[in-house]
Design a protein around this motif. Structure first.
Motif, PDB file in Angstrom:
ATOM      1  N   GLU B 109       0.831  -1.191   0.000  1.00  0.00           N
ATOM      2  CA  GLU B 109       0.000   0.000   0.000  1.00  0.00           C
ATOM      3  C   GLU B 109       0.868   1.242   0.000  1.00  0.00           C
ATOM      4  O   GLU B 109       1.513   1.558   0.996  1.00  0.00           O
ATOM      5  CB  GLU B 109      -0.957   0.019   1.185  1.00  0.00           C
ATOM      6  CG  GLU B 109      -1.888   1.223   1.139  1.00  0.00           C
ATOM      7  CD  GLU B 109      -3.224   0.974   1.776  1.00  0.00           C
ATOM      8  OE1 GLU B 109      -3.339   0.013   2.560  1.00  0.00           O
ATOM      9  OE2 GLU B 109      -4.146   1.749   1.487  1.00  0.00           O
ATOM     10  N   LEU B 110       0.877   1.908  -1.117  1.00  0.00           N
ATOM     11  CA  LEU B 110       1.513   3.209  -1.222  1.00  0.00           C
ATOM     12  C   LEU B 110       0.474   4.268  -0.899  1.00  0.00           C
ATOM     13  O   LEU B 110      -0.640   4.216  -1.409  1.00  0.00           O
ATOM     14  CB  LEU B 110       2.046   3.445  -2.639  1.00  0.00           C
ATOM     15  CG  LEU B 110       3.494   3.036  -2.934  1.00  0.00           C
ATOM     16  CD1 LEU B 110       3.694   1.566  -2.702  1.00  0.00           C
ATOM     17  CD2 LEU B 110       3.883   3.436  -4.338  1.00  0.00           C
ATOM     18  N   PHE B 111       0.838   5.204  -0.063  1.00  0.00           N
ATOM     19  CA  PHE B 111      -0.033   6.325   0.270  1.00  0.00           C
ATOM     20  C   PHE B 111       0.485   7.537  -0.495  1.00  0.00           C
ATOM     21  O   PHE B 111       1.613   7.963  -0.290  1.00  0.00           O
ATOM     22  CB  PHE B 111      -0.033   6.573   1.776  1.00  0.00           C
ATOM     23  CG  PHE B 111      -0.683   5.452   2.552  1.00  0.00           C
ATOM     24  CD1 PHE B 111       0.042   4.323   2.898  1.00  0.00           C
ATOM     25  CD2 PHE B 111      -2.010   5.529   2.931  1.00  0.00           C
ATOM     26  CE1 PHE B 111      -0.554   3.275   3.603  1.00  0.00           C
ATOM     27  CE2 PHE B 111      -2.616   4.497   3.634  1.00  0.00           C
ATOM     28  CZ  PHE B 111      -1.883   3.370   3.963  1.00  0.00           C
ATOM     29  N   PHE B 112      -0.370   8.053  -1.355  1.00  0.00           N
ATOM     30  CA  PHE B 112       0.046   9.122  -2.253  1.00  0.00           C
ATOM     31  C   PHE B 112      -0.334  10.492  -1.706  1.00  0.00           C
ATOM     32  O   PHE B 112      -1.366  10.659  -1.043  1.00  0.00           O
ATOM     33  CB  PHE B 112      -0.595   8.953  -3.632  1.00  0.00           C
ATOM     34  CG  PHE B 112       0.072   7.918  -4.479  1.00  0.00           C
ATOM     35  CD1 PHE B 112      -0.271   6.577  -4.369  1.00  0.00           C
ATOM     36  CD2 PHE B 112       1.055   8.276  -5.387  1.00  0.00           C
ATOM     37  CE1 PHE B 112       0.345   5.617  -5.145  1.00  0.00           C
ATOM     38  CE2 PHE B 112       1.681   7.312  -6.172  1.00  0.00           C
ATOM     39  CZ  PHE B 112       1.323   5.987  -6.047  1.00  0.00           C
ATOM     40  N   GLY B 113       0.489  11.477  -2.064  1.00  0.00           N
ATOM     41  CA  GLY B 113       0.124  12.859  -1.817  1.00  0.00           C
ATOM     42  C   GLY B 113      -0.733  13.385  -2.957  1.00  0.00           C
ATOM     43  O   GLY B 113      -1.048  12.658  -3.899  1.00  0.00           O
ATOM     44  N   GLU B 114      -1.092  14.662  -2.854  1.00  0.00           N
ATOM     45  CA  GLU B 114      -1.947  15.287  -3.864  1.00  0.00           C
ATOM     46  C   GLU B 114      -1.173  15.623  -5.133  1.00  0.00           C
ATOM     47  O   GLU B 114      -1.766  15.858  -6.174  1.00  0.00           O
ATOM     48  CB  GLU B 114      -2.549  16.579  -3.297  1.00  0.00           C
ATOM     49  CG  GLU B 114      -3.354  16.391  -2.022  1.00  0.00           C
ATOM     50  CD  GLU B 114      -4.763  15.918  -2.298  1.00  0.00           C
ATOM     51  OE1 GLU B 114      -5.437  15.512  -1.332  1.00  0.00           O
ATOM     52  OE2 GLU B 114      -5.199  15.946  -3.457  1.00  0.00           O
ATOM     53  N   GLY B 115       0.134  15.650  -5.026  1.00  0.00           N
ATOM     54  CA  GLY B 115       0.947  15.959  -6.199  1.00  0.00           C
ATOM     55  C   GLY B 115       1.335  17.417  -6.293  1.00  0.00           C
ATOM     56  O   GLY B 115       0.677  18.295  -5.702  1.00  0.00           O
ATOM     57  N   SER B 116       2.396  17.668  -7.019  1.00  0.00           N
ATOM     58  CA  SER B 116       2.826  19.033  -7.351  1.00  0.00           C
ATOM     59  C   SER B 116       2.736  19.176  -8.863  1.00  0.00           C
ATOM     60  O   SER B 116       3.419  18.447  -9.597  1.00  0.00           O
ATOM     61  CB  SER B 116       4.272  19.281  -6.912  1.00  0.00           C
ATOM     62  OG  SER B 116       4.396  19.301  -5.515  1.00  0.00           O
TER      63      SER B 116
END
Lengths: 115, 121
Positions: B109-116
């Motif tokens: 399980e990778l937990f992702f950020g919202e991104g840049s």
């Protein structure tokens, strides 16, 4: 080159239709397999994963995937889709013989559900 | 924090300028990943960290790209002399690592950020 392939770039279905999204990988040996989903405006989240054991894996929201080793496939299925399933779906692989934690993603399949 | 935090959320820069993108992972997550998401290209693996070291930098597109992680926590992705083809969403993810079958592996399980979102004019 070794890779993860999702051949369906955009799938359009009506509500209650059955869904199958294809995923193939080209790595030999033991792999770990995943499906991630990105709903509109949200970040990627895990749908389901396969490490070993029963090749039919059940995930959240009624999704399941079947690992078929002989076909190097890990297709995602859902018997009856809902409008809320509209999202982008990514297949991913943790390849063998690589850095243990490296995870490679496919190019994604955009799923649009007509209400 | 509760989730993976990335900054800035949006960055518009001129070609040739340097940019720094920051990722603050979930506390306690030892693995940290950078991916690039371009329209129609899916997620392109850039680099991942195990603690402060980067066992795999194979995805960095060129020597203009570099990344570091300090204190087993925050990571910075730096792009020097930006080009228009660098425009994309840069995603950071973090994960616990677990020992499986004698090797350290990912729990999956990778937990992702919202991104840049980077736009190079």
């Amino acid at each position: 080159a070794q890779s993860v392939s999702q051949h369906n770039h955009h799938v359009i279905l009506s509500e209650a239709a059955s869904l199958e999204l294809g995923c193939n990988y080209s790595y030999g040996g033991t792999v770990n397999l995943f499906w991630y989903v990105q709903y509109p405006g949200q970040h990627l989240q895990l749908l389901l994963k396969y490490f070993s054991g029963d090749p039919l894996v059940k995930g959240i929201k009624g999704f399941e995937a079947e690992f078929i080793k002989s076909k190097f496939s890990f297709n995602l299925r859902k018997p009856s889709v809902q409008w809320s399933d509209t999202a982008e779906y990514f297949c991913a692989v943790n390849p063998p013989y690589s850095s243990a934690s490296k995870i490679i993603f496919g190019s994604g399949t955009r799923l649009s559900i007509r209400p | 924090g509760a989730g993976v935090s990335q900054s800035p959320s949006n960055k518009v820069t001129e070609k040739g300028k340097d940019v720094e993108l920051r990722c603050d992972p979930i506390s306690g997550h030892t693995a940290l990943y950078w991916y690039r998401q371009s329209l129609g290209q899916g997620l392109e693996f850039l680099i991942y960290f195990q603690g402060n070291s980067a066992p795999d930098k194979s995805g960095l597109p060129s020597d203009r790209f570099s990344a570091e992680r300090t204190g087993g926590s925050v990571s910075t992705l730096t792009i020097q002399r930006t080009q228009q083809e660098d425009s994309a969403v840069y995603l950071c993810a973090s994960s616990l690592e677990a020992r499986t079958s004698g090797r350290v592996g990912n729990t999956g399980e990778l937990f992702f950020g919202e991104g840049s979102r980077l736009t190079v004019l």
